[in-house]
Design an enzyme around this catalytic site. Structure first.
Site, PDB file in Angstrom:
ATOM      1  N   HIS A 158      -3.686  -4.904   0.265  1.00  0.00           N
ATOM      2  CA  HIS A 158      -3.076  -5.485   1.466  1.00  0.00           C
ATOM      3  C   HIS A 158      -3.206  -7.007   1.451  1.00  0.00           C
ATOM      4  CE1 HIS A 158      -2.675  -1.744   3.931  1.00  0.00           C
ATOM      5  NE2 HIS A 158      -3.617  -1.333   3.124  1.00  0.00           N
ATOM      6  N   CYS A 203       0.836  -1.204   0.000  1.00  0.00           N
ATOM      7  CA  CYS A 203       0.000   0.000   0.000  1.00  0.00           C
ATOM      8  C   CYS A 203       0.875   1.261   0.000  1.00  0.00           C
ATOM      9  CB  CYS A 203      -1.012  -0.024   1.129  1.00  0.00           C
ATOM     10  SG  CYS A 203      -2.475   0.935   0.693  1.00  0.00           S
ATOM     11  N   GLU A 250      -1.777  -9.078   3.210  1.00  0.00           N
ATOM     12  CA  GLU A 250      -1.632  -9.645   4.562  1.00  0.00           C
ATOM     13  C   GLU A 250      -2.967  -9.985   5.216  1.00  0.00           C
ATOM     14  OE1 GLU A 250      -1.053  -6.510   3.722  1.00  0.00           O
ATOM     15  OE2 GLU A 250      -1.493  -5.086   5.331  1.00  0.00           O
TER      16      GLU A 250
END
Ligand code: GLN
Length: 529
Positions: free
Chosen positions: A506, A380, A508
């Site tokens: 993102h 990001c 993650e």
């Protein structure tokens, strides 16, 4: 009909209610039940999206674009469920909904009060997921600590639900048993007081989980059972463990899941095996070699980048490595100390973030990774830093920046999206949630994902400025992933380098214990090499 499990915490905060709730979910799933987990936070914010990570750790984003508490990340990582906005609730949203109804006239003629209007709203939100018919168990974690003024309406709602649902709702209370070194003793008094506090709200906990740094013997457990009106088998201890992922196994060993079922009048049956989960733990234990990853960010707090560090740890485990994560504060990175700060690392993650503070350090770190060919993963804001660094040092635009940091720059290689420019409210208005990303055929990204169309979660206001795309591509930074509807750049890569990838999304948020994320897997592989 769904059954309800309420998880509360007492004595102190940070006991790990989220980990316990996730573990309960995991153990019930292993028995074949369909579960979901939701978090009710007693603060007034509508969501934690506008909170500083120093206040509350990372903000986790669901597929449907809700900014939520980081515990939802644990729920997903442990159980593989996909949470949505219905899994996250705050006092702010409860009040907003009641006040909106009052304005609409839904309660005409009535005085609106905490009891019954706020408590009814809490109850209907607690039951909402259960009533979809999709779940056998709904686990509801209540944020905060028993005794806080803010929690009172939630406890009253739980009391009423327990009364209405009988055996179909139970209360699990997590407390702390401190060890006094000078006396060489573990103390159960705070637990007794916490249960008394619960009783004062009219809730008798069915199961107690005692967080402790030292093992509690049976005598201790018996004492707690006796003083707190809880069966001995329902006094469970949660000792400190080397990894949060061992908690479900420890809970299963002590029969937490069977105690839950027994309390709810459900046949217990055999204890299921946690096969793939145990395999993951075994891999963690047997991994001895280390892969060193530097996290370049500005929030000097372990919870601020929770999902990223967990994703790195999942990926390292499946690559037979232990990950050693070093936090590198980008605010203090300078040309002078750059080499010394970064040279030890096998790979660098340039972290997400907002605002000016620490960005010049991130740009320096990106330059170092690019010019020294160190595997580098920009996430990001991290991806945006890769783009700015490339503009300044390769394209020759010394004043290149994001319009977030410099509204006047003539080279706004990262710019606000058109539809963002008219937005004045800060809360919940970013580009949020899952969007499609079309990967370039034949690119390394296609190989990593094993697919050309993927969906990843977003949380940002600014984007790559397409006006500059051809200049980037010409000089070697490629756009290898695009949003097909809006033509937005989602992934940049310098294919000449060993591993240099930035994602506007993102990744993650999607890594779980049993399904490590392919991008993190590939990044760790490159770092090991
Ligand atoms: N501040 C950047 C933006 O709003 C990046 C946000 C982030 O890293 N999550 O676009």
């Amino acid at each position: 009909m769904a059954k309800y499990i309420f998880v509360t915490g007492g004595v102190v905060s940070s006991l790990g209610k989220g980990i316990i709730s996730s573990s309960i979910g995991k153990l019930l799933q292993a028995r074949g039940y369909k579960i979901t987990i939701q978090k009710f936070d007693p603060y007034i914010n509508i969501d934690p999206g506008t909170l500083n990570p120093y206040e509350h750790g990372e903000c986790y984003v669901t597929v449907d674009g809700m900014e939520t508490d980081l515990d939802l990340g644990h729920y997903e990582r442990f159980t593989g469920i996909q949470t949505t906005r219905a899994n996250s609730m705050t006092t702010g949203r409860i009040y907003k909904s009641v006040i909106d109804k009052e304005r609409r006239g839904d309660y005409l003629g009535k005085t609106i009060q905490v009891v019954p209007h706020i408590t009814d709203e809490i109850k209907s939100n607690i039951r909402y997921l259960g009533e979809t018919g999709q779940y056998d168990f709904v686990i509801t974690e209540i944020g905060g600590t028993i005794g806080d003024i803010e929690s009172a309406p939630f406890l009253e709602a739980i009391r009423q639900l327990k009364w209405e649902l009988g055996k179909d709702a139970i209360s699990i209370h997590l407390t702390y048993v401190p060890y006094l070194k000078a006396a060489d003793e573990l103390k159960t008094k705070p637990t007794q007081h916490s249960v008394k506090e619960m009783l004062s709200y009219g809730i008798q906990p069915d199961i107690l989980i005692l967080r402790t740094e030292k093992h509690l013997d049976d005598h201790m457990r018996m004492k707690v059972a006796g003083f707190c009106n809880v069966d001995l088998e329902c006094v469970i201890q949660s000792e400190d463990l080397p990894s949060i992922y061992e908690v479900p196994v420890n809970m299963q060993r002590q029969g937490l899941d069977s105690a839950i079922l027994r309390k709810m009048g459900i046949p217990v049956g055999e204890t299921p095996k946690l096969g793939p989960w145990l395999n993951f733990l075994e891999l963690r234990k047997t991994a001895t070699e280390i892969v060193r990853i530097g996290l370049v960010g500005k929030y000097d707090l372990q919870d601020a980048y929770k999902s990223i560090s967990e994703s790195l740890s999942h990926a390292a485990t499946y690559n037979h490595r232990k990950v050693k994560i070093t936090f590198i504060n980008s605010e203090f990175l300078t040309k002078e100390n750059l080499q010394e700060q970064l040279q030890e690392q096998d790979g660098l993650v340039i972290c997400p973030g907002f605002g000016q503070r620490g960005i010049e350090g991130k740009i320096l770190a990106t330059e170092y990774a690019r010019t020294h060919d160190i595997p580098c993963f920009g996430i990001c804001l991290g991806m945006q830093m890769m783009v700015i660094e490339f503009a300044r040092n390769v394209l020759g635009y010394k004043d290149a920046n994001s319009s977030e940091m410099d509204t006047q720059t003539p080279h706004n290689v990262i710019d606000m999206m058109e539809d963002q420019k008219t937005i004045s409210n800060m809360g919940g208005t970013m580009r949020l949630g899952a969007y499609d990303c079309q990967l370039q055929a034949g690119s390394r990204l296609e190989e990593i994902y094993g697919s050309t169309l993927v969906r990843e979660r977003h949380r940002h206001r600014y984007e790559f400025n397409n006006k500059y795309l051809s200049q980037y591509e010409e000089k070697g930074m490629k756009c290898v992933g695009k949003n097909p509807e809006a033509d937005l750049v989602e992934i940049v890569e310098i294919p000449q380098l060993k591993w240099f990838i930035g994602t506007q999304f993102h990744p993650e948020y999607q890594s779980t214990v049993l399904h490590p994320h392919p991008l993190f897997m590939s990044f760790i592989k490159a770092a090991i090499k």
